[in-house]
Write a protein that holds these residues in place. Structure first.
Motif, PDB file in Angstrom:
ATOM      1  N   LEU A 250       0.636  -1.133   0.265  1.00  0.00           N
ATOM      2  CA  LEU A 250      -0.071  -0.448  -0.331  1.00  0.00           C
ATOM      3  C   LEU A 250       0.817   1.266   0.171  1.00  0.00           C
ATOM      4  N   ASN A 253       2.865   2.287  -3.562  1.00  0.00           N
ATOM      5  CA  ASN A 253       1.775   2.266  -4.724  1.00  0.00           C
ATOM      6  C   ASN A 253       1.584   3.654  -4.315  1.00  0.00           C
ATOM      7  N   ILE A 254       1.875   4.958  -5.265  1.00  0.00           N
ATOM      8  CA  ILE A 254       1.645   5.280  -5.756  1.00  0.00           C
ATOM      9  C   ILE A 254       0.787   6.241  -6.321  1.00  0.00           C
ATOM     10  N   ASN A 255      -0.201   5.909  -5.783  1.00  0.00           N
ATOM     11  CA  ASN A 255      -1.726   7.044  -5.859  1.00  0.00           C
ATOM     12  C   ASN A 255      -1.588   6.848  -4.349  1.00  0.00           C
ATOM     13  N   LEU A 256      -1.579   5.981  -3.786  1.00  0.00           N
ATOM     14  CA  LEU A 256      -1.726   6.090  -2.139  1.00  0.00           C
ATOM     15  C   LEU A 256      -0.962   7.235  -1.695  1.00  0.00           C
ATOM     16  N   PHE A 258       0.608   9.427  -4.115  1.00  0.00           N
ATOM     17  CA  PHE A 258       0.169  11.331  -4.264  1.00  0.00           C
ATOM     18  C   PHE A 258      -0.664  11.415  -3.407  1.00  0.00           C
ATOM     19  N   VAL A 259      -1.550  11.296  -2.892  1.00  0.00           N
ATOM     20  CA  VAL A 259      -2.976  11.033  -2.182  1.00  0.00           C
ATOM     21  C   VAL A 259      -1.890  11.677  -1.009  1.00  0.00           C
ATOM     22  N   LEU A 260      -1.397  11.582   0.029  1.00  0.00           N
ATOM     23  CA  LEU A 260      -0.918  11.767   1.281  1.00  0.00           C
ATOM     24  C   LEU A 260      -0.025  13.430   0.752  1.00  0.00           C
ATOM     25  N   PHE A 313       7.192   5.919  -1.734  1.00  0.00           N
ATOM     26  CA  PHE A 313       6.939   5.006  -2.900  1.00  0.00           C
ATOM     27  C   PHE A 313       8.257   4.474  -3.635  1.00  0.00           C
TER      28      PHE A 313
ATOM     29  N   LEU B  10      -8.219   3.557  -6.860  1.00  0.00           N
ATOM     30  CA  LEU B  10      -7.065   3.505  -4.873  1.00  0.00           C
ATOM     31  C   LEU B  10      -7.314   5.169  -4.643  1.00  0.00           C
ATOM     32  N   VAL B  11      -7.025   6.301  -5.466  1.00  0.00           N
ATOM     33  CA  VAL B  11      -7.065   8.011  -4.834  1.00  0.00           C
ATOM     34  C   VAL B  11      -8.118   7.811  -4.213  1.00  0.00           C
ATOM     35  N   SER B  14      -8.526   6.449  -0.652  1.00  0.00           N
ATOM     36  CA  SER B  14      -7.250   6.382   0.296  1.00  0.00           C
ATOM     37  C   SER B  14      -7.910   7.532   0.525  1.00  0.00           C
ATOM     38  N   THR B  15      -8.365   8.575  -0.909  1.00  0.00           N
ATOM     39  CA  THR B  15      -8.835   9.733   0.234  1.00  0.00           C
ATOM     40  C   THR B  15      -9.725   9.634   1.191  1.00  0.00           C
TER      41      THR B  15
END
Lengths: 382, 164
Positions: A250, A253-256, A258-260, A313, B10-11, B14-15
């Motif tokens: 998790l 993963n670059i998507n997560l 990215f969100v953080l 990541f 996932l974006v 996770s948000t």
């Protein structure tokens, strides 16, 4: 600029140096893996000749990628896993079904029909199926670059990573609400049990991260810093567990990430005071340097969170790749006698990864605090 | 390959999940925990400050006690000194008085003795004169008998009288 307090203590310098070292190391490894991946892609055409040749890069990338089911054991048709819900937003609305309906197929050979629409799973991505199968029995149009040309619905599935995300969040919520209950029950007394395990960490974040970087306004940002630290740390550790409910990559993963990083960016930008913005749009340089400096400063706003995103990541992904690559040595050499060496190295790397997991969580939190600190800093002199 | 693939699912998840976790933990965990830690730190600081104050008070009390003791001792010494002086004074006075009293008595006694002496002398003189008259009477009687003998007797009597 006030980067000095990060570099103040020897311990911090050490950990940063170590993290940088690992970052470069990991980038090298992933570059190497990328090269291997390309080679194998070109060799993909000859697959029919050497069908059972072990493909290390596909294997590794498959293991660190997100999937639609929780694989437990077994291979191909015989594999056993926990199916997870597939949630799709298609051209004609919401469609939900369990990933078990693909029967562990990720090659696009099994078509699932739902709501008058047909879907296939190619490398854990959901596509609209073609009307008929091609010569390999795949219901997809493959272009010259071996990419699937079919259209994709918007995929909001509970994948392995989303499951881990929810799972870890629930665990964190239960644990820390329990800790908070301990404080309420034993108010004014010394901490006990799990509470006393967590208190030094909370105090460390407050005294070593928040107060030095944020000064007197640290209390406003404490909840975010604590949440982000424990979230990243716990998921880094959970990612090191090789079986259910761990095993998802998790935080790698670059998507997560990215969100953080985006949340940090939003908090930083929303809290930026007039000194912060004047530093960007009226930097302390001669006026004729403005055309150069202002774009640089504006780019700087975005590079900071992007660096956060990439760092977490890359470090976590690198750790996973390293462990998997060492295990793959057994299959590359096709010898059981390589196993002890591999396992020894895997244990060693895993121990380092435990450290890296904590360090990366710490660095993400420190840099978040630092960026917010720069944005809310009161005096404008530099 | 797949490493950098954006995944909208996932974006979004996770948000949502992270923000939810953030709000839940902020409200039910971090706020009470941080407040409790802060309160405990304050109470510890308070206790330490109070202990410090108590120690200061103790030190001050001890100092006061020592001062008081010293003062008391000095006072006692003063009182003793005064008492001694008083005593000496009284003794001296008494001695003086006794002395003068004694002297007075002696003076009185002397005067009395003088008076008695004078009285005795006067008595004696009286007796002597009486005796002289008796002697003279006797002489005169014996002279009437014998002239020579009278003469002798007078002479011897006179000798005796002069001795007194």
């Amino acid at each position: 600029m006030h980067f000095s307090h990060i570099l103040r203590s020897k311990k911090n310098i050490l950990s940063i140096a170590f993290a940088l070292f690992l970052t470069f190391f990991s980038l090298n490894v992933s570059a190497l893996e990328g090269a291997v991946a390309e080679e194998t892609a070109t060799a993909h055409a000859k697959e029919t000749e050497k069908e059972k040749e072990f493909d290390i890069s596909t294997f590794i990338l498959h293991h660190i990628a997100d999937t639609h089911s929780f694989h437990l054991w077994g291979e191909g048709e015989n594999s056993v896993g926990i199916p997870l819900p597939v949630i799709l937003w298609t051209e004609s609305g919401l469609i939900v079904f369990m990933s078990g309906e693909f029967h562990h197929d990720a090659e696009g050979k099994v078509v699932v029909e739902k709501g008058g629409q047909r879907f296939i799973n190619v490398h854990e991505k959901i596509y609209y199926a073609s009307p008929a199968a091609n010569e390999h029995g795949v219901f997809a149009e493959v272009n010259a670059k071996h990419e699937v040309a079919n259209k994709q619905p918007l995929d909001f599935s509970i994948t392995k990573n989303v499951f881990t995300l929810i799972f870890s969040s629930v665990i964190l919520a239960i644990v820390f609400i329990g800790v908070a209950k301990g404080y309420r029950k034993r108010s004014g007394k010394s901490p006990k049990g799990f509470q006393s395990l967590m208190e030094p960490v909370i105090l460390f974040i407050r005294d070593e991260v928040a107060i030095p970087n944020l000064g007197s306004k640290f209390e406003r940002f404490m909840p975010y810093l604590l949440t982000i630290f424990f979230f990243i740390w716990f998921n880094n550790l959970l990612g090191m567990v090789p079986f259910f409910p761990g095993g998802a990559n998790l935080t790698g993963n670059i998507n997560l990430t990215f969100v953080l990083a985006l949340l940090t960016f939003i908090i930083t930008t929303a809290n930026g005071n007039k000194y912060y913005w004047s530093h960007i749009f009226k930097p302390h340089v001669p006026w004729w340097l403005y055309p150069l400096m202002i774009p640089v400063e504006i780019i700087g706003i975005f590079t900071k969170p992007i660096a956060l995103m990439i760092r977490l990541f890359a470090n976590i992904t690198a750790g996973h790749i390293l462990v998997l690559a060492l295990l793959c040595l057994i299959f590359v050499f096709k010898s059981i006698f390589v196993a002890p060496v591999s396992v020894l190295f895997v244990v060693f790397i895993s121990l380092i990864e435990l450290l890296v997991g904590a360090i990366q969580a710490f660095i993400f939190t420190v840099l978040t605090a630092l960026f917010i600190g720069l944005a809310i800093e009161e005096h404008g002199e530099h | 390959m797949d490493l950098f693939n954006p995944s909208i699912g996932l974006v979004v998840w996770s948000t949502i999940v992270f923000l939810l976790l953030f709000f839940v933990l902020s409200k039910f965990a971090w706020k009470p925990v941080l407040a409790a830690i802060k309160e405990r730190e304050h109470s510890i600081d308070d206790a330490l400050n109070k202990a410090e104050l108590a120690r200061d008070a103790m030190v001050r009390l001890t100092a006061t006690n020592a001062q008081l003791m010293q003062d008391t001792r000095a006072e006692r010494d003063q009182i003793l000194k005064e008492a001694k002086a008083l005593k000496d004074n009284i003794v001296n006075e008494a001695k003086q008085q006794a002395h003068t009293e004694g002297a007075k008595l002696i003076e009185k006694a002397k005067i009395e003795i003088e008076n008695q002496k004078k009285a005795a002398l006067a008595e004696l003189k009286n007796q002597v004169s009486t005796l002289s008259i008796e002697i003279a009477e006797r002489v005169l009687r014996s002279q009437l008998d014998d002239k020579a003998k009278q003469q002798d007797l007078v002479n011897s009597l006179l000798k005796d009288v002069e001795l007194n």
